[in-house]
Design a protein around this motif. Sequence first.
Motif, PDB file in Angstrom:
ATOM      1  N   PRO A 290       0.837  -1.202   0.000  1.00 10.60           N
ATOM      2  CA  PRO A 290       0.000   0.000   0.000  1.00 10.60           C
ATOM      3  C   PRO A 290       0.868   1.247   0.000  1.00 10.60           C
ATOM      4  CG  PRO A 290       0.042  -1.002   2.172  1.00 10.60           C
ATOM      5  CD  PRO A 290       0.786  -1.932   1.246  1.00 10.60           C
ATOM      6  N   ASN A 291       0.348   2.306  -0.619  1.00 14.03           N
ATOM      7  CA  ASN A 291       1.063   3.581  -0.575  1.00 14.03           C
ATOM      8  C   ASN A 291       1.080   4.080   0.850  1.00 14.03           C
ATOM      9  OD1 ASN A 291       1.737   3.907  -3.253  1.00 14.03           O
ATOM     10  ND2 ASN A 291      -0.187   4.878  -3.763  1.00 14.03           N
ATOM     11  N   PRO A 292       2.219   4.555   1.298  1.00 16.33           N
ATOM     12  CA  PRO A 292       2.245   5.120   2.653  1.00 16.33           C
ATOM     13  C   PRO A 292       1.384   6.372   2.717  1.00 16.33           C
ATOM     14  CG  PRO A 292       4.300   5.554   1.512  1.00 16.33           C
ATOM     15  CD  PRO A 292       3.485   4.664   0.613  1.00 16.33           C
ATOM     16  N   GLU A 293       0.934   6.681   3.869  1.00 16.55           N
ATOM     17  CA  GLU A 293       0.162   7.914   4.063  1.00 16.55           C
ATOM     18  C   GLU A 293       1.121   9.097   3.930  1.00 16.55           C
ATOM     19  OE1 GLU A 293      -3.163   8.348   5.192  1.00 16.55           O
ATOM     20  OE2 GLU A 293      -3.558   6.226   4.855  1.00 16.55           O
TER      21      GLU A 293
ATOM     22  N   HIS B 250       4.108  16.388   1.725  1.00 15.25           N
ATOM     23  CA  HIS B 250       4.766  15.360   0.927  1.00 15.25           C
ATOM     24  C   HIS B 250       3.863  14.687  -0.107  1.00 15.25           C
ATOM     25  CE1 HIS B 250       7.053  15.673   4.720  1.00 15.25           C
ATOM     26  NE2 HIS B 250       8.067  15.638   3.883  1.00 15.25           N
ATOM     27  N   ALA B 251       2.607  15.049  -0.193  1.00 21.36           N
ATOM     28  CA  ALA B 251       1.658  14.395  -1.105  1.00 21.36           C
ATOM     29  C   ALA B 251       2.101  14.483  -2.560  1.00 21.36           C
ATOM     30  CB  ALA B 251       0.266  14.991  -0.922  1.00 21.36           C
TER      31      ALA B 251
ATOM     32  N   LEU C 204       3.902  11.524  -4.530  1.00 22.83           N
ATOM     33  CA  LEU C 204       3.196  10.403  -5.144  1.00 22.83           C
ATOM     34  C   LEU C 204       3.093  10.552  -6.654  1.00 22.83           C
ATOM     35  CD1 LEU C 204       0.344   9.992  -2.531  1.00 22.83           C
ATOM     36  CD2 LEU C 204       2.304   8.467  -2.876  1.00 22.83           C
ATOM     37  N   SER C 205       3.234  11.771  -7.165  1.00 23.03           N
ATOM     38  CA  SER C 205       3.120  12.021  -8.603  1.00 23.03           C
ATOM     39  C   SER C 205       4.468  12.124  -9.302  1.00 23.03           C
ATOM     40  CB  SER C 205       2.342  13.320  -8.839  1.00 23.03           C
ATOM     41  OG  SER C 205       1.045  13.211  -8.310  1.00 23.03           O
ATOM     42  N   GLY C 206       5.553  12.011  -8.576  1.00 20.20           N
ATOM     43  CA  GLY C 206       6.882  12.155  -9.162  1.00 20.20           C
ATOM     44  C   GLY C 206       7.240  11.010 -10.091  1.00 20.20           C
ATOM     45  N   LEU C 207       7.861  11.327 -11.221  1.00 20.66           N
ATOM     46  CA  LEU C 207       8.314  10.296 -12.151  1.00 20.66           C
ATOM     47  C   LEU C 207       9.437   9.453 -11.562  1.00 20.66           C
ATOM     48  CD1 LEU C 207       8.316  12.213 -15.565  1.00 20.66           C
ATOM     49  CD2 LEU C 207       6.564  10.699 -14.604  1.00 20.66           C
TER      50      LEU C 207
ATOM     51  N   GLN D 287       7.726  21.554  -7.272  1.00 20.70           N
ATOM     52  CA  GLN D 287       7.552  21.190  -5.859  1.00 20.70           C
ATOM     53  C   GLN D 287       8.785  20.446  -5.346  1.00 20.70           C
ATOM     54  OE1 GLN D 287       5.230  20.655  -8.298  1.00 20.70           O
ATOM     55  NE2 GLN D 287       3.194  20.473  -7.417  1.00 20.70           N
ATOM     56  N   CYS D 288       9.330  19.588  -6.181  1.00 25.54           N
ATOM     57  CA  CYS D 288      10.513  18.819  -5.803  1.00 25.54           C
ATOM     58  C   CYS D 288      11.711  19.741  -5.557  1.00 25.54           C
ATOM     59  CB  CYS D 288      10.811  17.815  -6.916  1.00 25.54           C
ATOM     60  SG  CYS D 288      12.202  16.729  -6.609  1.00 25.54           S
ATOM     61  N   LEU D 289      11.930  20.665  -6.469  1.00 28.15           N
ATOM     62  CA  LEU D 289      13.041  21.600  -6.318  1.00 28.15           C
ATOM     63  C   LEU D 289      12.860  22.444  -5.061  1.00 28.15           C
ATOM     64  CD1 LEU D 289      15.617  22.981  -7.222  1.00 28.15           C
ATOM     65  CD2 LEU D 289      14.220  24.413  -8.741  1.00 28.15           C
TER      66      LEU D 289
END
Length: 89
Positions: free
Chosen positions: A5-8, A13-14, A17-20, A52-54
């Motif tokens: 399962p995906n961690p909460e 940090h949401a 979940l969309s990062g390549l 967001q990552c940067l």
Amino acid sequence: MDEQPNPEYDAEHAWMLSGLCRDRDPSFFFPSDGVGVDRARRVCAQCPVKEQCLEYALAHRIEHGVWGGASERERRRILRRRRVAVASA
């Protein structure tokens, strides 16, 4: 095989979940040479959460790896420019 399962994730940090990068070995984004940095940057260039990552890496002063398409050296330059801009304002 059982799916993990995906961690909460909390709101900060949401976006992760969309990062390549989620489908890559983490070592891909911690290269030891310029060629590896360029490969990581190409993945980041297409990433929907690049900004967001940067900003996360800058805010948390992450010193290693490619984050948001920026190497360690590039992130240091960004932080330096921001400090100068604030001091000049």
